[in-house]
Structures are given as C-alpha cells and as structure tokens.
Design an enzyme around this catalytic site. Structure first.
Site, mmCIF file in Angstrom:
data_model
loop_
_atom_site.group_PDB
_atom_site.id
_atom_site.type_symbol
_atom_site.label_atom_id
_atom_site.label_comp_id
_atom_site.label_asym_id
_atom_site.label_seq_id
_atom_site.Cartn_x
_atom_site.Cartn_y
_atom_site.Cartn_z
ATOM 1 N N ASP A 87 -1.138 7.135 -1.464
ATOM 2 C CA ASP A 87 -2.134 6.358 -0.721
ATOM 3 C C ASP A 87 -3.075 5.565 -1.634
ATOM 4 O OD1 ASP A 87 -1.075 8.596 0.655
ATOM 5 O OD2 ASP A 87 -2.604 8.448 2.186
ATOM 6 N N GLU A 104 -2.645 2.514 3.774
ATOM 7 C CA GLU A 104 -3.543 2.628 4.927
ATOM 8 C C GLU A 104 -4.998 2.899 4.572
ATOM 9 O OE1 GLU A 104 -4.101 5.739 7.394
ATOM 10 O OE2 GLU A 104 -4.470 6.963 5.637
ATOM 11 N N ASN A 105 -5.292 3.227 3.303
ATOM 12 C CA ASN A 105 -6.673 3.460 2.877
ATOM 13 C C ASN A 105 -7.190 2.394 1.918
ATOM 14 O OD1 ASN A 105 -5.757 6.861 2.778
ATOM 15 N ND2 ASN A 105 -7.233 6.034 4.228
ATOM 16 N N ASN A 139 -2.856 7.123 9.781
ATOM 17 C CA ASN A 139 -3.852 7.269 10.841
ATOM 18 C C ASN A 139 -4.912 6.183 10.832
ATOM 19 O OD1 ASN A 139 -4.500 8.858 8.382
ATOM 20 N ND2 ASN A 139 -6.443 9.239 9.405
ATOM 21 N N HIS A 140 -5.028 5.434 9.728
ATOM 22 C CA HIS A 140 -5.986 4.321 9.676
ATOM 23 C C HIS A 140 -5.298 2.965 9.807
ATOM 24 C CE1 HIS A 140 -9.294 6.939 8.905
ATOM 25 N NE2 HIS A 140 -8.851 7.351 7.743
ATOM 26 N N HIS A 146 3.207 10.950 7.166
ATOM 27 C CA HIS A 146 1.763 10.917 6.941
ATOM 28 C C HIS A 146 1.132 12.022 7.772
ATOM 29 C CE1 HIS A 146 -1.597 8.577 5.283
ATOM 30 N NE2 HIS A 146 -2.258 8.887 6.392
ATOM 31 N N HIS A 178 -1.105 11.353 2.905
ATOM 32 C CA HIS A 178 -2.311 11.615 3.690
ATOM 33 C C HIS A 178 -3.295 12.572 3.029
ATOM 34 C CE1 HIS A 178 -5.114 11.964 6.987
ATOM 35 N NE2 HIS A 178 -4.925 13.263 7.043
ATOM 36 N N HIS A 217 -3.831 13.186 -0.101
ATOM 37 C CA HIS A 217 -4.340 12.600 -1.349
ATOM 38 C C HIS A 217 -4.308 13.565 -2.532
ATOM 39 C CE1 HIS A 217 -6.849 9.250 0.853
ATOM 40 N NE2 HIS A 217 -5.604 9.375 1.295
#
Length: 256
Positions: free
Chosen positions: A8, A39-40, A67-68, A150, A175, A177
């Site tokens: 990520d 996504e982050n 999720n983001h 994820h 997810h 990290h």
C-alpha cells in the site's frame, strides 16, 4: 516471469519512495509485471488522478484498491481505466471493475481485487464466493491468476488461500501495512503471503503520524489521523513463475 507486488502506497512519502526505488528494483530484479496497491496514496485515503498517472509512468501495469477506493471524488474520472481495479465484491452496481486481463511475455494474466469482510466496515459481498465465481468464469481464458486480497483479519486471508489453492496462481494480502513473514507455496501450487506491507513513512503507525496515533489510544478521544512525514520505506514481494507450468517457484520479500 517475475511479478512484483508493491504494498500500500501511503501519502506523498510513499509515492516518492516508489519513484525512488521501483525503477531500480525493476531493472535489478528483472521484473516483468508490476502491481501496486494505491488506495492510500492521497493523504492516506484514496487516489487522485495525478497520482494514478504518476504511478503508471513508473512502468506499473495495474493499480489495485481497497476500502478507501472512493476516498477522493475524482476517482470516478478514471475508475473505468484498464489499469485500475477495485474490489470485485463491492456491490455490483458500483463503477469500475473487480478484475482485468493483461498480456505479458505471451501469457494472459488476470488480476483480481477483493476486500475482506471481517472488521472492515465496508458493504461488500462474500469474497470467497465472488472469487470462485470469477475464477470459474475466466480460468479457461487465462494462464495466470493473481489476487490482491485487501483484508484486516489474517484468518480470513489464510482461509482464502487454502480455499483457492490450485486455482489462483498468487494470493497476496494488503491493508494491514505490516509485512508478514509467512510466504509459502501451498500444497496445490498457489503462492501465498498474508500481507506484503506498506510503502510509506517509516517512522509511523501504519503510515499515520505517531503522536496523533498515540493520543487516540491513550485518551480514547477522537483525534484526526494525519499521514506521517519523514524517511520512507518500500515493502514488496517478488513472485517467480515457471513459464512452462505457470506455477510460482520462488517468493522473495523486499524491504527497502
């Protein structure tokens, strides 16, 4: 064939670290295909189009989400692009797609993105059922199937690995990290790791500012998360695939 999966991307630090390290890794490790979870990237929540284009410019083949996915409104401007996939088990009427096909070294690769349901707080369908349905639909048309799962719960990730052993070529988790040390080739040939880690601020709490994170835990009061700054770290995993059998023969974790 060598596939590189990059953990990520968190904030500007993560993106800069990707720019600094990825070209060297691709050359040094003779990488053929690159997957990056993005996504982050935008302040820890979502992805901007500018960042997306910058990631692709580094010879990245596909950007996966999580999720983001909807963290930045401009995602709707490029979510239908070929080189980005969002979780396939999001509601079916959501924009974007959950998997895509790519060509590399005369092989057809399917990249599938899934999101977990355990403690994720995201409306989604069952990832086990959706993954199996997708694989049953596409398996005759592809040589290699890669899944970015994820998810929060290690148990959910491990269970999916065994559930799809022999059907997916590679299953890697994102997810949390935090890079796990459980890389393995399962009994029926699927390469698996619970989480490939994070590319973002090294001195952080999973990418977030240390002081703000500690305050949340000490006081139990709301405290706005903010992305940490400073030196970056690069987490990824290389999967070496035998081009005769289309099976993974070696897994190498990287932490730069």
């Amino acid at each position: 064939m060598r596939v590189l999966a990059v953990g990520d991307i968190v904030g500007k630090t993560g993106l800069q670290k990707l720019k600094d390290v990825l070209p060297y890794i691709i050359k040094e490790k003779e990488i053929d295909f690159v997957i990056v979870n993005g996504e982050n990237a935008a302040d820890g929540m979502g992805l901007t189009e500018k960042m997306y284009r910058e990631i692709l410019a580094l010879n990245v083949d596909v950007v996966t989400m999580g999720n983001h996915t909807w963290g930045k409104k401009e995602i709707f401007n490029f979510i239908e692009d070929k080189n980005i996939v969002r979780p396939a088990n999001y509601p079916s009427n959501n924009p974007g797609k959950g998997y895509e096909f790519f060509e590399c070294k005369n092989k057809t690769i399917a990249v599938i993105n899934l999101i977990g349901r355990t403690t994720m707080g995201v409306l989604s369908e069952n990832p086990f059922i959706i993954a199996k349905d997708i694989i049953d639909e596409i398996k005759e048309a592809v040589d290699i199937i890669i899944i970015d799962f994820h998810a929060e719960a290690t148990a959910e990730k491990i269970a999916l690995g065994y559930y799809l052993d022999g059907e997916a070529t590679i299953i890697f988790g994102t997810h949390t990290h935090v890079q796990t040390a459980d890389e393995k080739i399962l009994e029926k040939g699927t390469a698996y790791i619970s989480d490939i880690g994070m590319t973002g601020p090294k001195k952080s709490v999973i990418g977030m500012d240390v002081d703000a994170s500690i305050k949340r835990f000490v006081t139990s009061l709301p405290e706005k998360y903010k992305v940490a700054e400073g030196k970056g770290m690069f987490n990824s995993c290389i999967f070496e695939i035998d081009e005769n059998t289309n099976k993974v023969t070696k897994i190498e974790r990287l932490n730069k």
